[in-house]
Design an enzyme around this catalytic site. Structure first.
Site, PDB file in Angstrom:
ATOM      1  N   CYS A   1      15.923  -2.592 -51.836  1.00 29.60           N
ATOM      2  CA  CYS A   1      16.231  -2.052 -53.384  1.00 29.60           C
ATOM      3  C   CYS A   1      16.531  -3.289 -54.055  1.00 29.60           C
ATOM      4  CB  CYS A   1      17.391  -1.317 -53.285  1.00 29.60           C
ATOM      5  SG  CYS A   1      16.885   0.466 -52.431  1.00 29.60           S
TER       6      CYS A   1
ATOM      7  N   HIS B   1      -4.098 -23.956 -34.786  1.00 29.84           N
ATOM      8  CA  HIS B   1      -3.965 -22.401 -35.210  1.00 29.84           C
ATOM      9  C   HIS B   1      -2.593 -22.036 -35.082  1.00 29.84           C
ATOM     10  CE1 HIS B   1      -4.568 -18.247 -35.524  1.00 29.84           C
ATOM     11  NE2 HIS B   1      -5.560 -18.724 -36.459  1.00 29.84           N
TER      12      HIS B   1
ATOM     13  N   ILE C   1     -14.635 -14.490 -40.177  1.00 29.27           N
ATOM     14  CA  ILE C   1     -14.643 -15.809 -39.883  1.00 29.27           C
ATOM     15  C   ILE C   1     -14.551 -16.171 -38.437  1.00 29.27           C
ATOM     16  CG2 ILE C   1     -12.207 -16.218 -40.385  1.00 29.27           C
ATOM     17  CD1 ILE C   1     -15.221 -18.634 -41.518  1.00 29.27           C
TER      18      ILE C   1
ATOM     19  N   SER D   1      -9.297 -12.211 -43.317  1.00 21.45           N
ATOM     20  CA  SER D   1      -8.599 -10.944 -43.215  1.00 21.45           C
ATOM     21  C   SER D   1      -7.643 -10.954 -44.852  1.00 21.45           C
ATOM     22  CB  SER D   1      -7.441 -10.989 -42.236  1.00 21.45           C
ATOM     23  OG  SER D   1      -6.730 -12.192 -42.120  1.00 21.45           O
TER      24      SER D   1
ATOM     25  N   PHE E   1      -4.388  -7.615 -40.473  1.00 17.33           N
ATOM     26  CA  PHE E   1      -5.546  -6.508 -40.882  1.00 17.33           C
ATOM     27  C   PHE E   1      -6.204  -6.196 -39.573  1.00 17.33           C
ATOM     28  CE2 PHE E   1      -7.176  -5.828 -45.340  1.00 17.33           C
ATOM     29  CZ  PHE E   1      -7.364  -4.658 -44.910  1.00 17.33           C
TER      30      PHE E   1
END
Length: 726
Positions: free
Chosen positions: A133, A283, A393, A414, A514
């Site tokens: 909120c 990565h 990719i 994604s 995703f």
């Protein structure tokens, strides 16, 4: 006359005969109670009393008095304290829908805020805060065992938000647990209070939803306690504050151990990289030990970058331009292949590119795209023309090259896959889109578009300006996705994990890649609708967390933010670094409110390796190690806490590569990312054809349109080939 005016004029009614009723009443009749018809639920009750005629008067008696007063409680609490919640909801919906003007709905909320019972200051604690909120909202929940009914108290520092809370309390205070849990957030949409068509409308809708979700979470916990059911074991987590981090659980302790590496190791690595002019691209999903050392070494050597796969190659080019003679790639093999090819295209063929193992560093998703089944899928699904292949990719250059010769191909990430597909459908009439190889992502895209087909044109336009309900419905049967490709990491977020998140973390911020399975995707999408979630790439997840932390710091109130990390646990290093920087900066500059951030690892029960430690006397002690015992280690229900392939990028391998360069190149031949000598079925160089879909994507990212070359490839006769070099 509406109820608001009646309330204002109640004092007038009490001093004069009521004009709404006849005065011809039976003398000395007992008082009668009347309820004035009104859509306004706080009732106005009028009591009429008849008095004997004045004996001194010659006129007929007409001296009845009619006293009106506003009753400051809800009708459901006056006449039907245990009326069904769904019936109360329908009354509330009817009331708000009868108010045509948005400002009238706001006024009604403001009036309801005055009816909310006051909350004792002792209940206004950080633990009772409702997450999500924009204002401070407190919720206290208790259970009346004798009546089997829930009791709710709520309050806010915003009058409008107090009105929202008052409505929800009127619906659910005194309801059974089943009634509380049966109410859905979408049931509140019909109240139409959020339809103010102005700034803040979304946050107002989120208030309804987030308060309800918190009510339901706390109801579940109280019911479980009453029934004697043991509370489920919490997921491991890391709590980040301005003062440091606090791991909760053995798994989190294992992750945290590497966040503060030994300074001598950091110095040793940074010195080697600087001396040998070696850049490092890594990565997010790599081993936390390596990430910890690299993150610390960035302060000593600038040519170290940790990101998702797309940015890795771009950063490698920047490092080459800055004078780096070698690039170490910490990732899986297709990432090093991509770095090698992009460096060659950028004019840096002399810059060496090295992997971190002399063995193959695979990827279950890339392997799926390299299978004969995937090429068969493309051949079968592409029989209709025009068609476009949108490939993730995270696949090899060979896959991109072979695919591009079968079907015109563009790569995606994604974070841009939705926009890529929608733009393609908008630019090419009657287009068939083939997405692959990730089955979960394909399913989630289809589900997202299905949800969009029920949105308003305005809502759809906010996602993509060239689409509306008609266009979205028409494209659904022309979207296809591969049915047999999954990432072994994101596969872990299956039914068991989702059930636990829903039960114990329903009011937390939910982040999901995703690529997660549909259940986790749906859960995160629901959270996203109420401002409590994000679905996207690793970069999207990191940005979402940083934005929520910044918002909290700007509110300058004590707050605890909880995020469920629905992606690989290796992300924690980047998150801790980013969040710690924000919290530390705020703490040193303002000395104000204390904000803590908890990152929850939703680890499947089968996703960790348990090993006994020490002597036989220590058999009851168990260490929990991130990762899996052997192989891919994934159960049928999902069981990978972290990517076993990424964990092949060890710190010892990185040091070995650095120490061997430049004179020990022969020893590193198995580590080198070689160039492709193979050719495509049409006789073209794999690197040339495979890079073209990547370049198409880069054009789309820069212009938000498909490149003209790709559109021509889509529309040209199928037997003419696909790549520009064909």
């Amino acid at each position: 006359m509406d109820a608001a005016n009646l309330v204002m004029k109640s004092s007038l009614f009490s001093k004069s005969p009521c004009p709404l009723f006849s005065s011809k009443l039976i003398p000395r009749a007992p008082p009668s109670v009347f309820t004035l018809p009104s859509t306004f639920r706080p009732l106005v009750k009028c009591i009429q009393a008849s008095f004997p005629p004045n004996p001194d008067s010659k006129k007929p008696s007409n001296n009845s008095t009619f006293t009106c007063s506003a009753v400051t409680s809800f009708p459901s609490q006056q006449s039907q304290p245990h009326a069904p919640s769904d019936a109360k909801l329908q009354l509330l919906i009817s009331e708000f829908q009868s108010l045509v003007e948005p400002m009238d709905r706001v006024k009604r909320l403001l009036h309801y805020s005055t009816l909310l019972p006051p909350m004792d200051a002792s209940f206004k604690t950080p633990e009772n805060r409702v997450p999500g909120c924009t204002t401070q909202v407190w919720l206290n929940v208790s259970f009346d065992e004798a009546e089997n009914r829930m009791k709710f108290l709520a309050d806010s520092d915003s009058e409008i938000t107090k009105g929202f809370c008052a409505c929800l309390v009127s619906l659910l205070d005194g309801a059974t647990p089943d009634e509380v849990l049966a109410l859905k957030t979408e049931d509140l949409n019909a109240l139409n209070v959020a339809g103010l068509n102005g700034k803040g409308s979304a946050s107002r809708a989120n208030t309804w939803h987030n308060v309800l979700v918190s009510m339901q979470k706390r109801t579940r916990a109280l019911v479980a306690e009453r029934e004697g059911r043991p509370r489920g074991e919490l997921f491991p987590s890391l709590v980040i504050t301005a003062d440091g981090i606090q791991p909760q659980g053995s798994y989190a302790e294992a992750q945290a151990r590497f966040l503060f590496p030994d300074e001598s190791r950091v110095q040793k690595l940074a010195s080697l990289l600087k001396e040998k002019k070696i850049g490092v691209v890594a990565h997010f999903y790599m081993d936390p030990e390596v990430q910890g050392v690299l993150t610390a070494a960035q302060k000593l050597w600038p040519h170290i970058h940790i990101s998702d796969s797309l940015v890795m190659a771009d950063k490698a080019v920047s490092m080459a331009k800055a004078g780096c003679e070698y690039i170490s790639v910490l990732g899986v093999d297709f990432m090093s292949e991509n770095v090698r090819a992009i460096l060659d295209l950028a004019g840096f063929p002399e810059v060496g590119v090295y992997r971190m193992s002399d063995e193959r560093i695979g990827c279950s998703l890339a392997d799926a795209a390299a299978s004969p089944a995937y090429l068969d899928y493309l051949k079968t699904a592409s029989t209709s023309s025009p068609s476009l292949h949108v490939v993730y990719i995270n696949t090899s250059l060979e896959t991109k090259a072979y695919s591009h010769e079968l079907v015109p191909t563009i790569t995606c990430t994604s974070s841009n896959v939705v926009q890529t597909i929608l733009q393609a459908f908008a630019e090419v009439p009657d287009l068939e889109v083939l997405y692959g190889p990730d089955t979960y992502m394909g399913s989630n895209i289809a589900e997202l578009f299905t949800q969009m087909s029920t949105m308003t044109d305005e809502e759809i336009s906010a996602i993509h300006p060239l689409h509306n309900r008609i266009s979205i419905k028409s494209l659904l049967p022309r979207l296809h996705y591969f049915q047999d490709g999954t990432c072994i990491v994101h596969h872990l977020f299956g039914h068991e994990v989702v059930e636990k998140i829903n039960e114990m973390y329903g009011d937390a911020f939910l982040t999901a890649h995703f690529e997660v399975p549909g259940e986790m995707f749906s859960l995160a999408m629901e959270a996203k609708k109420r401002g409590m979630g994000v679905v996207g790439s690793t970069s999207n997840i990191l940005d979402f967390i940083k934005e929520r932390v910044e918002e909290s710091l700007n509110r300058n109130v004590d707050e605890h933010l909880q995020f469920v990390l629905g992606t690989e646990s290796g992300m924690i290093t980047a998150i801790v670094a980013a969040v710690g920087k924000l919290l530390g900066s705020a703490d040193s500059s303002s000395g104000g409110a204390k904000v803590s951030v908890e990152i929850v690892f939703p680890v499947s029960s089968e996703s960790v390796t348990r090993t006994s430690t020490g002597s036989p006397l220590d058999q009851n002690k168990v260490n929990i190690i991130p990762g899996v015992a052997s192989g891919e280690g994934c159960s049928l229900h999902g069981g990978c806490a972290s990517c076993p392939y990424m964990k092949m990028n060890s710190l010892s391998s990185l040091l070995k590569v650095c120490q061997s360069l430049p004179h020990g190149k022969a020893e590193l031949s198995a580590y080198e990312a070689g160039r492709f000598s193979l050719r495509t079925p049409k006789g073209k160089q794999i690197a040339d054809v495979g890079c073209e879909p990547v370049l198409h994507m880069r054009h789309f990212q820069a212009t938000k349109r498909l490149p003209e070359q790709l559109i021509n490839q889509i529309l040209q006769p199928r037997d003419n080939g696909r790549s520009s070099s064909a």
